[in-house]
Design a protein around this motif. Structure first.
Motif, PDB file in Angstrom:
ATOM      1  N   PHE A 106      -2.990   2.053  -8.375  1.00 46.21           N
ATOM      2  CA  PHE A 106      -1.707   2.518  -7.859  1.00 46.21           C
ATOM      3  C   PHE A 106      -1.900   3.723  -6.945  1.00 46.21           C
ATOM      4  CE2 PHE A 106       0.362  -0.034 -11.162  1.00 46.21           C
ATOM      5  CZ  PHE A 106       1.468  -0.486 -10.460  1.00 46.21           C
ATOM      6  N   ASP A 107      -2.857   4.587  -7.272  1.00 47.79           N
ATOM      7  CA  ASP A 107      -3.138   5.738  -6.404  1.00 47.79           C
ATOM      8  C   ASP A 107      -3.646   5.274  -5.045  1.00 47.79           C
ATOM      9  OD1 ASP A 107      -3.670   8.699  -5.990  1.00 47.79           O
ATOM     10  OD2 ASP A 107      -5.686   7.898  -5.746  1.00 47.79           O
ATOM     11  N   MET A 108      -4.521   4.262  -5.028  1.00 46.66           N
ATOM     12  CA  MET A 108      -5.020   3.735  -3.753  1.00 46.66           C
ATOM     13  C   MET A 108      -3.916   3.051  -2.962  1.00 46.66           C
ATOM     14  SD  MET A 108      -8.660   2.116  -4.940  1.00 46.66           S
ATOM     15  CE  MET A 108      -9.954   3.142  -5.649  1.00 46.66           C
ATOM     16  N   LEU A 109      -3.063   2.277  -3.650  1.00 43.70           N
ATOM     17  CA  LEU A 109      -1.966   1.611  -2.954  1.00 43.70           C
ATOM     18  C   LEU A 109      -1.015   2.625  -2.328  1.00 43.70           C
ATOM     19  CD1 LEU A 109      -1.084  -1.264  -5.463  1.00 43.70           C
ATOM     20  CD2 LEU A 109      -2.180  -1.505  -3.244  1.00 43.70           C
ATOM     21  N   LYS A 110      -0.817   3.738  -3.003  1.00 50.36           N
ATOM     22  CA  LYS A 110       0.138   4.735  -2.504  1.00 50.36           C
ATOM     23  C   LYS A 110      -0.459   5.587  -1.392  1.00 50.36           C
ATOM     24  CE  LYS A 110       2.731   8.813  -4.004  1.00 50.36           C
ATOM     25  NZ  LYS A 110       3.031   9.725  -5.124  1.00 50.36           N
ATOM     26  N   ASN A 111      -1.659   6.142  -1.606  1.00 55.15           N
ATOM     27  CA  ASN A 111      -2.192   7.155  -0.697  1.00 55.15           C
ATOM     28  C   ASN A 111      -3.111   6.597   0.381  1.00 55.15           C
ATOM     29  OD1 ASN A 111      -0.943   9.331  -2.147  1.00 55.15           O
ATOM     30  ND2 ASN A 111      -2.527   9.134  -3.709  1.00 55.15           N
ATOM     31  N   ILE A 112      -3.748   5.448   0.137  1.00 54.99           N
ATOM     32  CA  ILE A 112      -4.651   4.874   1.138  1.00 54.99           C
ATOM     33  C   ILE A 112      -3.964   3.783   1.948  1.00 54.99           C
ATOM     34  CG2 ILE A 112      -6.817   3.617   1.492  1.00 54.99           C
ATOM     35  CD1 ILE A 112      -7.962   5.010  -0.909  1.00 54.99           C
ATOM     36  N   MET A 113      -3.278   2.850   1.267  1.00 50.29           N
ATOM     37  CA  MET A 113      -2.647   1.734   1.958  1.00 50.29           C
ATOM     38  C   MET A 113      -1.212   2.042   2.379  1.00 50.29           C
ATOM     39  SD  MET A 113      -5.292  -0.056   1.791  1.00 50.29           S
ATOM     40  CE  MET A 113      -4.643  -1.416   2.732  1.00 50.29           C
ATOM     41  N   GLY A 114      -0.561   3.002   1.712  1.00 44.76           N
ATOM     42  CA  GLY A 114       0.810   3.356   2.071  1.00 44.76           C
ATOM     43  C   GLY A 114       1.816   2.252   1.810  1.00 44.76           C
ATOM     44  N   VAL A 115       1.624   1.488   0.728  1.00 45.39           N
ATOM     45  CA  VAL A 115       2.493   0.334   0.494  1.00 45.39           C
ATOM     46  C   VAL A 115       3.863   0.733  -0.048  1.00 45.39           C
ATOM     47  CG1 VAL A 115       0.525  -1.177   0.070  1.00 45.39           C
ATOM     48  CG2 VAL A 115       1.592  -0.018  -1.840  1.00 45.39           C
ATOM     49  N   PHE A 116       4.015   1.966  -0.521  1.00 52.26           N
ATOM     50  CA  PHE A 116       5.315   2.393  -1.031  1.00 52.26           C
ATOM     51  C   PHE A 116       6.065   3.256  -0.013  1.00 52.26           C
ATOM     52  CE2 PHE A 116       2.547   1.997  -4.839  1.00 52.26           C
ATOM     53  CZ  PHE A 116       3.171   0.866  -5.364  1.00 52.26           C
ATOM     54  N   ARG A 117       5.651   3.178   1.244  1.00 52.73           N
ATOM     55  CA  ARG A 117       6.324   3.939   2.295  1.00 52.73           C
ATOM     56  C   ARG A 117       7.188   3.037   3.171  1.00 52.73           C
ATOM     57  NH1 ARG A 117       1.014   7.449   4.223  1.00 52.73           N
ATOM     58  NH2 ARG A 117       0.606   8.448   2.193  1.00 52.73           N
ATOM     59  N   TYR A 118       7.678   1.951   2.598  1.00 55.37           N
ATOM     60  CA  TYR A 118       8.504   1.032   3.372  1.00 55.37           C
ATOM     61  C   TYR A 118       9.857   1.674   3.658  1.00 55.37           C
ATOM     62  CZ  TYR A 118       9.712   0.022  -1.506  1.00 55.37           C
ATOM     63  OH  TYR A 118      10.051   0.131  -2.831  1.00 55.37           O
ATOM     64  N   ARG A 119      10.456   1.243   4.763  1.00 50.80           N
ATOM     65  CA  ARG A 119      11.760   1.763   5.171  1.00 50.80           C
ATOM     66  C   ARG A 119      12.682   0.604   5.544  1.00 50.80           C
ATOM     67  NH1 ARG A 119       9.844   5.350   3.017  1.00 50.80           N
ATOM     68  NH2 ARG A 119       9.580   7.528   3.637  1.00 50.80           N
ATOM     69  N   PHE A 120      12.724  -0.419   4.705  1.00 45.92           N
ATOM     70  CA  PHE A 120      13.622  -1.539   4.945  1.00 45.92           C
ATOM     71  C   PHE A 120      15.010  -1.179   4.421  1.00 45.92           C
ATOM     72  CE2 PHE A 120       9.398  -3.457   4.032  1.00 45.92           C
ATOM     73  CZ  PHE A 120       9.102  -3.823   5.336  1.00 45.92           C
ATOM     74  N   TRP A 121      16.014  -1.499   5.206  1.00 38.27           N
ATOM     75  CA  TRP A 121      17.371  -1.175   4.787  1.00 38.27           C
ATOM     76  C   TRP A 121      18.334  -2.186   5.398  1.00 38.27           C
ATOM     77  CZ3 TRP A 121      18.820   1.440   0.861  1.00 38.27           C
ATOM     78  CH2 TRP A 121      20.161   1.823   0.709  1.00 38.27           C
TER      79      TRP A 121
END
Length: 269
Positions: free
Chosen positions: A118-133
């Motif tokens: 989860f740390d890699m997904l968040k800080n390396i891949m940026g998968v939780f930085r989506y901006r869909f609205w």
């Protein structure tokens, strides 16, 4: 159905089920029986069995036992898993009463890898930085109330847009997880090539296998150089072919029928 496996405190207490009397008198029957401190069960080693278990990546012999007891915060039966490893005794609590004790212990020891992922997904891949609205979703407050947002969405068309928005979130995260797996695969299979192409600075290498961040740095640099190259590689050629592919132009139609071409006749002389 989700199964919850957590570590219990050392001073955790539980209860045996109450023995129902043969003749029921007035009032509610007892639910809780004898109270017991769970850590005291380690004194009864005759109920433990010795098995091999994978503890933090190493196989070792552990003494393990499981017992279903009532826990007051949940008011229901909880499976308690007691184990003695080289690191010391440990007490686990499991919501599934059919859960295998060894599997529960191995799953708990795998939590470090899960948190690292989860740390890699968040800080390396940026998968939780989506901006869909979507405008069909109501604006969120900092302290939203329960089930507030979906109740405001009345029409079926708006609900369809909301579901598509949620699906976009899940796909974005899934694509990031697949990309992280590809970085790990490249790190395992092409570690020498990755270190050879790496141009960053590392004071000391912690291991021979390059990290996901190192592989990402190398792949990003190679893709940028390949993009501006006169002779791009196969991946860039595929991308360019997809972007600059010629579109098939349909012939103009008049009404619903196509103009028929006049037939030509060849006469031999």
């Amino acid at each position: 159905m989700l199964t919850l496996v957590i570590r219990a405190k050392k001073n955790c207490v539980a209860y045996f089920e109450a023995k129902q009397p043969r003749k029921r008198g007035p009032g509610r029957p007892r639910q809780y029986g004898e109270k017991i401190k769970v850590s005291e069960l380690f004194d009864h080693r005759e109920h433990f069995s010795n098995v091999e278990c994978n503890i933090y990546g190493k196989v070792e012999m552990v003494s393990i036992a499981s017992l279903d007891l009532l826990w007051k915060p949940t008011s229901c039966l909880i499976r308690f898993v007691l184990a003695v490893t080289k690191r010391g005794p440990i007490i686990l609590m499991c919501s599934d009463l059919n859960q295998d004790a060894v599997a529960a212990l191995e799953l708990y020891c795998a939590r470090v890898r899960i948190e690292t992922m989860f740390d890699m997904l968040k800080n390396i891949m940026g998968v939780f930085r989506y901006r869909f609205w979507t405008k069909s979703l109501e604006r969120h407050s900092r302290k939203p109330s329960k089930n507030k947002d979906l109740k405001k969405t009345k029409s079926s068309e708006q609900m369809g847009k909301v579901r598509l928005c949620f699906a976009a979130y899940e796909r974005f995260v899934m694509i990031g997880a697949i990309a992280l797996g590809l970085l790990q695969l490249i790190s395992i299979k092409y570690q020498k090539s990755v270190w050879k192409a790496f141009k960053g600075f590392l004071r000391t290498k912690s291991r021979k296998l390059p990290s996901e961040r190192t592989v990402k740095f190398v792949i990003a640099d190679l893709l940028v150089r390949d993009l501006f190259s006169l002779a791009p590689g196969a991946v860039i050629r595929e991308i360019q072919g997809y972007i600059f592919s010629k579109k098939v132009v349909e012939p103009e139609r008049q009404g619903t029928e196509l103009k028929a071409k006049p037939e030509t006749t060849v006469i031999e002389t």
